[in-house]
Write an enzyme that holds these catalytic residues in place. Structure first.
Site, PDB file in Angstrom:
ATOM      1  N   ASP A  45      -0.867 -44.207  25.714  1.00 40.08           N
ATOM      2  CA  ASP A  45      -2.354 -44.023  25.537  1.00 40.08           C
ATOM      3  C   ASP A  45      -2.977 -44.677  24.549  1.00 40.08           C
ATOM      4  OD1 ASP A  45      -1.767 -42.003  26.920  1.00 40.08           O
ATOM      5  OD2 ASP A  45      -2.477 -40.232  25.939  1.00 40.08           O
ATOM      6  N   VAL A  81       6.212 -32.773  20.472  1.00 39.49           N
ATOM      7  CA  VAL A  81       5.222 -32.334  18.580  1.00 39.49           C
ATOM      8  C   VAL A  81       4.407 -30.970  19.085  1.00 39.49           C
ATOM      9  CG1 VAL A  81       2.987 -33.213  17.294  1.00 39.49           C
ATOM     10  CG2 VAL A  81       4.778 -35.122  18.700  1.00 39.49           C
ATOM     11  N   THR A  90       2.834 -40.845  22.423  1.00 39.96           N
ATOM     12  CA  THR A  90       1.669 -40.616  23.006  1.00 39.96           C
ATOM     13  C   THR A  90       0.923 -41.636  23.010  1.00 39.96           C
ATOM     14  OG1 THR A  90       1.760 -38.245  22.618  1.00 39.96           O
ATOM     15  CG2 THR A  90      -0.745 -39.243  22.590  1.00 39.96           C
ATOM     16  N   GLU A 136     -23.819 -18.833  -1.133  1.00 40.63           N
ATOM     17  CA  GLU A 136     -24.638 -17.662  -1.871  1.00 40.63           C
ATOM     18  C   GLU A 136     -25.523 -18.252  -2.786  1.00 40.63           C
ATOM     19  OE1 GLU A 136     -21.830 -17.814  -1.760  1.00 40.63           O
ATOM     20  OE2 GLU A 136     -20.187 -15.988  -1.705  1.00 40.63           O
ATOM     21  N   GLY A 188       6.506 -28.577  20.859  1.00 42.39           N
ATOM     22  CA  GLY A 188       7.276 -28.226  20.707  1.00 42.39           C
ATOM     23  C   GLY A 188       8.036 -28.384  19.966  1.00 42.39           C
ATOM     24  N   CYS A 226     -17.182 -14.833  -4.224  1.00 43.56           N
ATOM     25  CA  CYS A 226     -15.837 -15.351  -4.602  1.00 43.56           C
ATOM     26  C   CYS A 226     -16.401 -14.427  -6.037  1.00 43.56           C
ATOM     27  CB  CYS A 226     -15.950 -16.478  -5.334  1.00 43.56           C
ATOM     28  SG  CYS A 226     -16.924 -17.387  -6.234  1.00 43.56           S
ATOM     29  N   LEU A 245      -8.990 -41.419  18.870  1.00 42.69           N
ATOM     30  CA  LEU A 245      -8.158 -39.951  18.069  1.00 42.69           C
ATOM     31  C   LEU A 245      -9.441 -40.012  16.596  1.00 42.69           C
ATOM     32  CD1 LEU A 245      -4.423 -40.044  16.672  1.00 42.69           C
ATOM     33  CD2 LEU A 245      -5.772 -38.777  18.897  1.00 42.69           C
TER      34      LEU A 245
HETATM   35  C1  AOF Z   1     -18.083 -17.975  -1.964  1.00 42.62           C
HETATM   36  N1  AOF Z   1     -18.823 -19.034  -1.483  1.00 42.62           N
HETATM   37  O1  AOF Z   1     -19.553 -20.213   0.117  1.00 42.62           O
HETATM   38  C2  AOF Z   1     -17.272 -20.509  -0.646  1.00 42.62           C
HETATM   39  C3  AOF Z   1     -16.217 -19.423  -1.481  1.00 42.62           C
HETATM   40  O2  AOF Z   1     -14.290 -24.393  -6.783  1.00 42.62           O
HETATM   41  P1  AOF Z   1     -15.278 -23.699  -5.810  1.00 42.62           P
HETATM   42  O3  AOF Z   1     -15.955 -22.660  -7.199  1.00 42.62           O
HETATM   43  O4  AOF Z   1     -15.268 -23.793  -5.206  1.00 42.62           O
HETATM   44  O5  AOF Z   1     -14.409 -22.550  -5.008  1.00 42.62           O
HETATM   45  C4  AOF Z   1     -13.376 -21.830  -4.521  1.00 42.62           C
HETATM   46  C5  AOF Z   1     -12.552 -21.127  -3.971  1.00 42.62           C
HETATM   47  O6  AOF Z   1     -13.879 -19.676  -3.765  1.00 42.62           O
HETATM   48  C6  AOF Z   1     -12.111 -21.416  -2.381  1.00 42.62           C
HETATM   49  O7  AOF Z   1     -10.462 -20.900  -2.709  1.00 42.62           O
HETATM   50  C7  AOF Z   1     -12.408 -19.647  -2.534  1.00 42.62           C
HETATM   51  O8  AOF Z   1     -12.146 -18.705  -2.643  1.00 42.62           O
HETATM   52  C8  AOF Z   1     -13.849 -18.992  -2.335  1.00 42.62           C
HETATM   53  N2  AOF Z   1     -15.105 -19.700  -1.594  1.00 42.62           N
HETATM   54  N3  AOF Z   1     -16.667 -18.544  -2.027  1.00 42.62           N
HETATM   55  O9  AOF Z   1     -18.563 -16.626  -1.987  1.00 42.62           O
HETATM   56  C9  AOF Z   1     -18.302 -20.067  -0.624  1.00 42.62           C
HETATM   57  N4  AOF Z   1     -16.815 -21.334  -0.219  1.00 42.62           N
HETATM   58 ZN    ZN Z   2     -18.409 -18.370  -4.681  1.00 43.23          ZN
END
Ligand code: AOF
Ligand code: ZN
Length: 411
Positions: free
Chosen positions: A235, A344, A231, A81, A346, A109, A239
Site C-alpha cells: 500500500d 501484525v 502492508t 479543573e 495476529g 488528582c 499513515l
Molecule cells: C486531573 N485533571 O486534567 C488531568 C489529571 O504531572 P501532572 O501534574 O500533569 O499530573 C498528571 C497526573 O494527573 C496524571 O497521571 C493523572 O493521574 C492526573 N491527570 N488529573 O485532576 C486533569 N490530566
Molecule cells: Zn489535577
C-alpha cells in the site's frame, strides 16, 4: 440544546469532537448534556496530551445552569479543573459557585506532579458536588482524590452512565498504569464477509468518507501507528492524521515491523510515503537483518527521521512481543494503533496484549474465492469475550468498537 443531543447521539467520536460548541453561561443543562459536554471537552486534548489522559470538566450552578468548561490541553499543562476556574474568573462568575456541581471525566488528582493538586483547588471552593466518570488508575490518586474531596465536605458521585458516555477515552491511560505497557488497538476495515482485500490483486473497494474521517481521528488519538512489511510494500501508506486541527498537535510515531528487512530492501527510504520530515519513524528489524546494517544506511535513515532498531524474533520469525513493547515504552509511546496486516494483528492478539478492536465494515460481499480474511492469522489460545461493545452507523458503513479486556473499577 435538546435537539443537539438527539443529533449527536448517532455521531462517531470524531464528529462529536468537531461539533463541540460550548453553550453560553446560564443555559439550562440536563445531566446527559453535562456528561456529553465534559466528554466533548476532553476530546479537544486528543493528540496533544500524550501520556497524560484526556480530561474534560463542566461546571453548572446550583440550578444546573451552565457556568463554564475546561479541558487538559497539553502534556505538562494545567489540568481541566484549573482551566475551568480560569474561565470562571475571566467571565466574572465566581459568585455563582455556591452549591455548584462539577462534572469531571476523571477523578481530580490529589498530588503535586508537574502541576498542583486539583483537590486542593476544589476544596477551597463553595461547590457542593463533584460527579466523576471514573476513578484515576494512577496509584498516586486512585480513590484518594475522592476521599480528600469528601473530607472537604463535597459530595462525590462516580456515575456509571457518565462512564459509559465517555467510552474508551481513558483506556490507554488506564492500561499504561495497570499493566505498565503501551495500550494496543487494532483498526481493521473489511467487507461484510470479513475480507480486507483480494489475494494478490489491488484493493478494489473503499470505506466511505465518514469512515475515513474516523480513521484519521483514531490515528490522532494514538501515540503511534504500526504496520507490517507486507502492508508497507503493497500500500505504501502515508499513515498521517490530517483532519482535526488542534493546537500543538503531535504527529504520531510511525512504526514498521520488518523482521527480515523485506520492506527496507524494497525501495529507498526517501521514496516511501510514510517517511517525511514531520514524523519520527521507528523501523524494527530482526537481529539477522539488523546485523547487516551499514553505518551509511543508518546515517541516511537518521537524516530522514527513521530510527532503525533491532528486536529479537521468536522461532516463527515474528517479533517477541514483550521485547517490542519494552522498546516502545522506552521511547515514551503509550498507545499504538495497529493498521495491518493480518500478522501484525495476529501477533498481538496471540500474545494476549490486544486491548481494543475497531472494525469498520462496508456493505460488500467479496466471496471466498477472492477474499483475504482479516482473521487468517488470529491464533488465540482461548476464545475471547469482547466488552463495552459499541456500534456506530456511518451512513452505509458501520463501526464496531469493543474492548478485549474487562474493566476493573478502583475504589
Ligand atoms: C486531573 N485533571 O486534567 C488531568 C489529571 O504531572 P501532572 O501534574 O500533569 O499530573 C498528571 C497526573 O494527573 C496524571 O497521571 C493523572 O493521574 C492526573 N491527570 N488529573 O485532576 C486533569 N490530566
Ligand atoms: Zn489535577
Amino acid at each position: 440544546m435538546k435537539k443537539m443531543i438527539m443529533e449527536l447521539a448517532d455521531c462517531a467520536e470524531d464528529e462529536l469532537a468537531r461539533s463541540f460548541a460550548p453553550p453560553s453561561p446560564g443555559t439550562q443543562l440536563s445531566v446527559e448534556q453535562a456528561y456529553l459536554l465534559a466528554y466533548q471537552s476532553a476530546l479537544q486534548g486528543a493528540g496533544t496530551v500524550r501520556l497524560n489522559p484526556m480530561v474534560g470538566v463542566v461546571l453548572v450552578d446550583r440550578r444546573h445552569r451552565f457556568l463554564a468548561l475546561g479541558w487538559h490541553a497539553y502534556y505538562g499543562g494545567p489540568h481541566a479543573e484549573v482551566r475551568v476556574m480560569e474561565e470562571i474568573t475571566a467571565q466574572g462568575l465566581a459568585g455563582e459557585l455556591a452549591g455548584a456541581t462539577l462534572y469531571c471525566t476523571l477523578e481530580p488528582c490529589c498530588y503535586e506532579g508537574k502541576t498542583p493538586a486539583c483537590t486542593d483547588l476544589l476544596a477551597t471552593l463553595p461547590i457542593s458536588r463533584v460527579v466523576i466518570a471514573q476513578t484515576d488508575p494512577n496509584p498516586r490518586v486512585s480513590g484518594q482524590g475522592v476521599r480528600l474531596l469528601q473530607q472537604a465536605g463535597i459530595i462525590v458521585e462516580v456515575a456509571p452512565v457518565f462512564r459509559r458516555r465517555v467510552g474508551d477515552l481513558l483506556d490507554a491511560f488506564s492500561c499504561n498504569h495497570r499493566h505498565q505497557r503501551p495500550y494496543i488497538a487494532a483498526k481493521i476495515a473489511s467487507s461484510l464477509d470479513g475480507y480486507i482485500g483480494s489475494r494478490g490483486a489491488k484493493r478494489h473497494w473503499l470505506t466511505n468518507e465518514r469512515a475515513r474521517a474516523y480513521t484519521h481521528w483514531l490515528r490522532q488519538r494514538f501515540d503511534a501507528i504500526m504496520v507490517g512489511a507486507d502492508t508497507l510494500i503493497h500500500d505504501n501508506p502515508l499513515l498521517a492524521p490530517t483532519l482535526f486541527p488542534s493546537r500543538g498537535l503531535k504527529i504520531p510515531w510511525k512504526i514498521v515491523l520488518d523482521p527480515r528487512g523485506r520492506a527496507l530492501d524494497f525501495k529507498p527510504l526517501k521514496e516511501l510515503a510514510l517517511v517525511s520530515s514531520k514524523t519520527a519513524v521507528l523501523w524494527l528489524l530482526g537481529p539477522e537483518r539488523g546485523a547487516l546494517l551499514g553505518p551509511e544506511l543508518q546515517a541516511a535513515a537518521k537524516d530522514l527521521g527513521v530510527e532503525l532498531v533491532t528486536c529479537p524474533l521468536n522461532p516463527a520469525g515474528r517479533f517477541v512481543i514483550n521485547e517490542l513493547l519494552a522498546l516502545l515504552q522506552a521511547r515514551g509511546i503509550g498507545s499504538v494503533l495497529l493498521e495491518g496486516g493480518r500478522f501484525v494483528w495476529g501477533s498481538f492478539a496471540a500474545a494476549g496484549v490486544l486491548d481494543k478492536l475497531y472494525l469498520l465494515q462496508i456493505p460488500q460481499l467479496m466471496g471466498l474465492r477472492e477474499g483475504m480474511a482479516w482473521n487468517e492469522a488470529l491464533h488465540l489460545s482461548r476464545p475471547v469475550v469482547l466488552h463495552k461493545v459499541e456500534m456506530t452507523l456511518l451512513d452505509d458503513n458501520w463501526l464496531l468498537a469493543a474492548s478485549l479486556e474487562q474493566e476493573r473499577e478502583i475504589l
